[in-house]
Write a protein that holds these residues in place. Structure first.
Motif, PDB file in Angstrom:
ATOM      1  N   ARG A   1      -5.324   9.271  -3.302  1.00 20.13           N
ATOM      2  CA  ARG A   1      -4.402   8.958  -2.194  1.00 20.13           C
ATOM      3  C   ARG A   1      -3.587   7.705  -2.499  1.00 20.13           C
ATOM      4  NH1 ARG A   1      -3.934  11.064   2.661  1.00 20.13           N
ATOM      5  NH2 ARG A   1      -3.453   9.068   3.632  1.00 20.13           N
TER       6      ARG A   1
ATOM      7  N   PHE B   1       0.874  -1.188   0.000  1.00 20.39           N
ATOM      8  CA  PHE B   1       0.000   0.000   0.000  1.00 20.39           C
ATOM      9  C   PHE B   1       0.911   1.237   0.000  1.00 20.39           C
ATOM     10  CE2 PHE B   1      -2.659  -3.287   1.566  1.00 20.39           C
ATOM     11  CZ  PHE B   1      -3.991  -2.920   1.428  1.00 20.39           C
TER      12      PHE B   1
ATOM     13  N   GLU C   1       0.734   4.398   0.698  1.00 17.96           N
ATOM     14  CA  GLU C   1      -0.226   5.281   1.369  1.00 17.96           C
ATOM     15  C   GLU C   1       0.452   6.615   1.609  1.00 17.96           C
ATOM     16  OE1 GLU C   1      -3.354   4.524   3.360  1.00 17.96           O
ATOM     17  OE2 GLU C   1      -3.246   6.608   4.007  1.00 17.96           O
TER      18      GLU C   1
ATOM     19  N   THR D   1      -7.500   5.086  -2.107  1.00 20.27           N
ATOM     20  CA  THR D   1      -7.902   4.259  -0.955  1.00 20.27           C
ATOM     21  C   THR D   1      -9.413   4.305  -0.740  1.00 20.27           C
ATOM     22  OG1 THR D   1      -7.567   6.142   0.514  1.00 20.27           O
ATOM     23  CG2 THR D   1      -5.739   4.591   0.310  1.00 20.27           C
TER      24      THR D   1
ATOM     25  N   SER E   1      -6.829  -4.818   6.421  1.00 18.14           N
ATOM     26  CA  SER E   1      -6.428  -4.200   5.152  1.00 18.14           C
ATOM     27  C   SER E   1      -6.486  -5.266   4.074  1.00 18.14           C
ATOM     28  CB  SER E   1      -5.029  -3.589   5.248  1.00 18.14           C
ATOM     29  OG  SER E   1      -4.093  -4.574   5.605  1.00 18.14           O
TER      30      SER E   1
END
Ligand SMILES: Cc1cc2nc3c(=O)[nH]c(=O)nc-3n(C[C@H](O)[C@H](O)[C@H](O)COP(=O)(O)OP(=O)(O)OC[C@H]3O[C@@H](n4cnc5c(N)ncnc54)[C@H](O)[C@@H]3O)c2cc1C
Length: 465
Positions: free
Chosen positions: A188, A83, A85, A135, A300
């Motif tokens: 994002r 991810f 992020e 996301t 997740s």
């Protein structure tokens, strides 16, 4: 509704991502440590490799040696969830709480860093299956909806476009009975194959002129008049002017002052067999966002490039004394599989072909801690708390600049300059971690923060983020 039995049997106990490439040493890596270099970078994960790249971009004449105790990709950087992020603060809500005056700047830096990573991947031809899908954060209980609203506001405030999905819309989009609401943040960041990414960074660092040495553990550092002497486990030595310690929480084994800065948690994750078209279609989820829930279970999930399901959650284990595990606990994967079955009952019988663990180094505020040792010759960072894929790039730039005696914007912020809150010594540390986990689970059921959570919040400790 009956929950289908989890099917973990047959999982081979190793990480999925390395199986996606033909394994070979990174082209150009060498077998022996050189006698000397200008800067020694210990650790060839994202932090070490981004540091080497930043150093050589700033001064191509530097001699930079990157050394790793294992092969590139064996550490967290090669086996994580992938991810990307865009958060340097373990979530924007944690950033707002800790740095009310500077979190917008931190968010801007995270946004810029995401663009920089995307540009770098394209420019260097690093094929790591990057998908800029953003996301989708889901509330899975009504009492989490208020926090989700706050999150949406924080995102907008931090400059991120968002879309709020109520129960009907999220369930029409993601065919799961679990979410009751969601916030979509389409810009994002995204998802990548972490193993391909770290190997691509290593190859890029070698192309820039870094010397890469795998399978050499550094066991000691000594300051002397002309610089630092590094000692390898096999008796070899290297002399250098400066050192960047890029071993995340492993720094506590080499620099005693960092021993209470972070604690290791063993994180359990897994990946399924390819879904196949019918199962894939049954999920909806056309935009393929990385999904996280707002519960204390920290669920997740994501899809891999070949449409397997990746699953991670709260099965992070702390061992007394911050020791590393000698045994795995298969029931923790079984719990993840049960959770996955509750999210997607239509996937009954799905096989989880890969399941593995990795170490997440958690700092008290869930934000990496920077430091300097040996009168400015050694710079380190530790404690990404499970969110280091992007943060490591910005952290590496801070480390490289400090090594060169300059600074970056991020390096001047409290994000990088504040003093770390240490964890208490044992046995208090073990008790505090167990107590906090218990309280998070309780708050999760009731929706009400407990006294301990409120206290930790006041102390700026990140168990709740
Ligand atoms: C299961 C799991 C899932 C995760 N998922 C995500 C995610 O989806 N998104 C996200 O942002 N973050 C995630 N993370 C966190 C992320 O992977 C880390 O924050 C990041 O990889 C840290 O990079 P690093 O280079 O600092 O450390 P590492 O990748 O750990 O690299 C450190 C390197 O140092 C080497 N080393 C250690 N000691 C020595 C020594 N004495 N001498 C020489 N070499 C040494 C190690 O072999 C290792 O290769 C996850 C972590 C785990 C474990």
């Amino acid at each position: 509704m009956t929950t289908p039995a989890p099917t973990c049997q047959g999982a081979d106990g190793t990480a999925f991502w390395p199986s996606t490439v033909v394994s070979a040493p990174v082209a150009g890596s060498v077998g022996e440590l050189p006698d000397s270099c200008d800067v020694l970078v210990v650790g060839a994960g994202y932090t070490g490799l981004w540091s080497a790249l930043a150093l050589l971009d700033a001064d191509p004449t530097l001699t930079v040696c990157v050394v790793d105790a294992a092969a590139v990709g064996d550490g967290a950087s090669g086996i994580n969830g992938g991810f990307l992020e865009p958060s340097l603060t373990h979530g924007i809500d944690n950033g707002r709480r800790l740095f009310p005056d500077e979190y917008r700047t931190v968010e801007r830096l995270a946004r810029n860093a995401t663009r920089d990573v995307e540009r770098f991947l394209a420019a260097e031809g690093i094929a790591c299956d990057y998908e800029p899908v953003g996301t989708l954060e889901c509330a899975v209980a009504d009492h989490q909806c208020a926090a989700l609203d706050e999150l949406a506001t924080a995102y907008q405030d931090g400059g991120w476009p968002v879309e709020i999905l109520d129960t009907a819309r999220i369930r029409a989009y993601l065919h799961s009975p679990r979410p009751v609401a969601a916030v979509r943040a389409p810009t994002r960041g995204g998802l990548l194959n972490p193993y391909k990414m770290v190997r691509g960074l290593a190859a890029a660092a070698v192309r820039r002129g870094a010397t890469l040495v795998e399978h050499h553990r550094i066991v000691d550092l000594h300051r002397d008049r002309s610089g630092v002497r590094a000692h390898g486990a096999n008796g070899c030595r290297l002399r250098c002017q400066q050192v960047i310690m890029a071993v995340d929480g492993g720094v506590r084994h080499l620099l005693r002052r960092t021993r209470l800065a972070s604690i290791p948690l063993e994180d359990y994750v897994m990946v399924s067999e390819p879904l196949g078209q019918a199962r894939r279609t049954s999920l909806g989820w056309e935009r393929r966002e990385g999904i996280a829930d707002r519960s204390g279970a920290f669920t997740s999930l994501r899809l891999t490039a070949d449409d397997r399901l990746f699953w991670g959650g709260s099965e992070a284990v702390y061992r007394f004394g911050s020791t590393h595990p000698t045994n795995l606990q298969p029931h923790r994967w079984e719990r993840l599989a049960t959770d996955a079955a509750a999210w997607f009952p239509q996937l009954a019988g799905l096989r989880w072909t890969h399941r593995w663990t990795g170490t997440v180094h958690m700092s008290a505020s869930a934000i990496p801690t920077f430091g300097t040792a040996m009168t400015g010759r050694v710079h380190y960072v530790a404690g990404y708390t499970g969110l280091g894929v992007l943060a490591s790039k910005v952290a590496a730039e801070v480390l490289a600049a400090r090594t060169l005696g300059t600074t970056t914007e991020a390096g001047t912020l409290r994000w990088a300059t504040r003093r770390a809150r240490p964890f208490p010594p044992e046995p208090l540390r073990w008790a505090a971690v167990q107590w906090a986990r218990h309280d998070i689970a309780k708050a999760d059921r009731t929706g009400t923060p407990t006294l301990l959570m409120t206290l930790l919040d006041r102390l700026g400790m990140g168990f709740t983020s």
